[in-house]
Design a protein around this motif. Sequence first.
Motif, PDB file in Angstrom:
ATOM      1  N   LEU A   1       1.213   7.205   2.652  1.00 35.25           N
ATOM      2  CA  LEU A   1       0.902   8.166   1.580  1.00 35.25           C
ATOM      3  C   LEU A   1       1.622   9.474   1.947  1.00 35.25           C
ATOM      4  O   LEU A   1       1.263  10.161   2.942  1.00 35.25           O
ATOM      5  N   PRO A   2       2.896   9.913   1.663  1.00 38.09           N
ATOM      6  CA  PRO A   2       3.464  11.018   2.052  1.00 38.09           C
ATOM      7  C   PRO A   2       2.834  12.407   1.516  1.00 38.09           C
ATOM      8  O   PRO A   2       2.081  12.069   0.668  1.00 38.09           O
ATOM      9  N   LYS A   3       2.927  13.484   1.992  1.00 42.31           N
ATOM     10  CA  LYS A   3       2.663  14.705   1.739  1.00 42.31           C
ATOM     11  C   LYS A   3       2.995  14.888   0.409  1.00 42.31           C
ATOM     12  O   LYS A   3       4.138  14.492  -0.376  1.00 42.31           O
ATOM     13  N   ARG A   4       2.258  15.575  -0.497  1.00 40.55           N
ATOM     14  CA  ARG A   4       2.508  15.938  -1.873  1.00 40.55           C
ATOM     15  C   ARG A   4       3.758  16.529  -2.094  1.00 40.55           C
ATOM     16  O   ARG A   4       4.689  16.018  -3.262  1.00 40.55           O
TER      17      ARG A   4
ATOM     18  N   THR B   1     -13.073 -11.925  11.244  1.00 42.94           N
ATOM     19  CA  THR B   1     -12.129 -13.220  11.099  1.00 42.94           C
ATOM     20  C   THR B   1     -10.602 -12.627  10.771  1.00 42.94           C
ATOM     21  O   THR B   1      -9.778 -13.053  11.023  1.00 42.94           O
ATOM     22  N   GLN B   2     -10.821 -11.521   9.851  1.00 46.59           N
ATOM     23  CA  GLN B   2      -9.492 -11.215   9.299  1.00 46.59           C
ATOM     24  C   GLN B   2      -8.816  -9.631   9.725  1.00 46.59           C
ATOM     25  O   GLN B   2      -7.744  -9.291   9.528  1.00 46.59           O
ATOM     26  N   GLY B   3      -9.649  -9.242  10.593  1.00 46.24           N
ATOM     27  CA  GLY B   3      -9.408  -7.818  10.991  1.00 46.24           C
ATOM     28  C   GLY B   3      -9.765  -6.432  10.212  1.00 46.24           C
ATOM     29  O   GLY B   3     -10.068  -6.885   9.010  1.00 46.24           O
ATOM     30  N   LYS B   4      -9.577  -5.596  10.648  1.00 45.36           N
ATOM     31  CA  LYS B   4      -9.737  -4.279   9.924  1.00 45.36           C
ATOM     32  C   LYS B   4      -8.737  -3.437  10.035  1.00 45.36           C
ATOM     33  O   LYS B   4      -7.783  -3.281  10.917  1.00 45.36           O
ATOM     34  N   SER B   5      -8.303  -2.551   8.699  1.00 47.14           N
ATOM     35  CA  SER B   5      -7.338  -1.577   8.659  1.00 47.14           C
ATOM     36  C   SER B   5      -7.728  -0.331   9.676  1.00 47.14           C
ATOM     37  O   SER B   5      -8.686  -0.084   9.784  1.00 47.14           O
ATOM     38  N   ARG B   6      -6.628   0.207  10.110  1.00 40.99           N
ATOM     39  CA  ARG B   6      -6.852   1.228  11.037  1.00 40.99           C
ATOM     40  C   ARG B   6      -5.789   2.380  10.589  1.00 40.99           C
ATOM     41  O   ARG B   6      -4.738   2.243  10.176  1.00 40.99           O
ATOM     42  N   VAL B   7      -6.495   3.804  10.720  1.00 39.72           N
ATOM     43  CA  VAL B   7      -5.729   4.837  10.153  1.00 39.72           C
ATOM     44  C   VAL B   7      -4.627   5.207  11.532  1.00 39.72           C
ATOM     45  O   VAL B   7      -5.253   5.522  12.554  1.00 39.72           O
ATOM     46  N   VAL B   8      -3.453   5.024  11.351  1.00 42.66           N
ATOM     47  CA  VAL B   8      -2.621   5.733  12.476  1.00 42.66           C
ATOM     48  C   VAL B   8      -1.942   6.942  12.324  1.00 42.66           C
ATOM     49  O   VAL B   8      -1.452   7.348  13.496  1.00 42.66           O
ATOM     50  N   ILE B   9      -1.866   7.606  11.225  1.00 45.53           N
ATOM     51  CA  ILE B   9      -1.671   8.991  10.788  1.00 45.53           C
ATOM     52  C   ILE B   9      -2.438   9.501   9.804  1.00 45.53           C
ATOM     53  O   ILE B   9      -2.661   9.098   8.965  1.00 45.53           O
ATOM     54  N   GLN B  10      -2.866  10.552  10.324  1.00 44.78           N
ATOM     55  CA  GLN B  10      -3.905  11.331   9.290  1.00 44.78           C
ATOM     56  C   GLN B  10      -3.415  12.848   9.423  1.00 44.78           C
ATOM     57  O   GLN B  10      -3.057  13.462  10.469  1.00 44.78           O
TER      58      GLN B  10
ATOM     59  N   PHE C   1      -0.866  10.603   5.255  1.00 42.86           N
ATOM     60  CA  PHE C   1      -1.613   9.334   5.682  1.00 42.86           C
ATOM     61  C   PHE C   1      -1.155   7.911   5.809  1.00 42.86           C
ATOM     62  O   PHE C   1      -0.378   7.680   4.966  1.00 42.86           O
ATOM     63  N   ALA C   2      -1.555   7.309   6.781  1.00 41.11           N
ATOM     64  CA  ALA C   2      -0.896   6.003   6.999  1.00 41.11           C
ATOM     65  C   ALA C   2      -1.783   5.058   7.601  1.00 41.11           C
ATOM     66  O   ALA C   2      -2.547   5.547   8.450  1.00 41.11           O
TER      67      ALA C   2
END
Length: 285
Positions: free
Chosen positions: A147-150, A90-99, A135-136
């Motif tokens: 999340l930018p690289k360290r 009903t609400q949808g799921k989060s999807r990783v678009v950058i890894q 990570f996005a």
Amino acid sequence: MPDWIQIILRALSLLVILFFFTKWLGMKQLSHLNIFEYITGIVLGGIVAIHVSTLESPIHFALISMFIWFIIPYLVELISLKSKPFRDFTQGKSRVVIQNGKIMEDNLKKEHYSTDDLLESLRDRNIFKVADVEFAVLEPTGKLNVLPKRENRPITAKDLSLNLAPDREPQTVIMDGKPLLESLANISLNPTWLETELEKMNVSIENVFLGQVDSDGQLTVDLYDDTLAVPSPSQKPLLLATMKKCQADLELFALATNNEETKHLYQRNSEKLQNAIDHISPYLR
């Protein structure tokens, strides 16, 4: 009854009902609505608009329609809290678009999210190179969390091994020229303390638009008259300066005396005071 009076009564009554229905549903901000909540909001508003202006339609039709569109989302929310598969549906799921700095093209296509949309969302976060992203994830609401690289993250006090004082939420103790007694009680202060602090600033409480106390117990105020200057809190700098002066005086006393026992006494206390200054300095800056 004249038509215009009926329209006013319908509008007011349905608006009140819509307000309580929305409150009971716990509606989020528009940017945080999922698909189901977005549709529900539109339909409920449409029902109210139609039945306010259509006098031929009985008012109880509107109440029945609104109740149906209230009870269904309400039940959906209850089931979603207990069932993750149902919540994902009903609400949808989060999807990783950058890894690891690489775009997940398949996930972008599943969400109908173009490359231009992705780059625009990254630019909103002052990121102009995909390679700088560790990570996005694209949330069901359409928001992109990154999340930018360290090496691209801002330096924090922890990175520099700095010890900082604990920080609590500032309390608003004056609003519109009136003291807020509950806020003062929350930080174990009283109106007498507030009056004393305002006297130090040479300010009357009636001239204060907003007054706040930070986690260190320092009062800052904003006045109605923006042309008046208010001194900044100085208790902490003064305390640190006084401690440093006392430590310097002890060293001078140790150099000035010829009595060995007295000299050692001054030196020992000077070292103790210096240790205290080193420990407390992060809290007084």
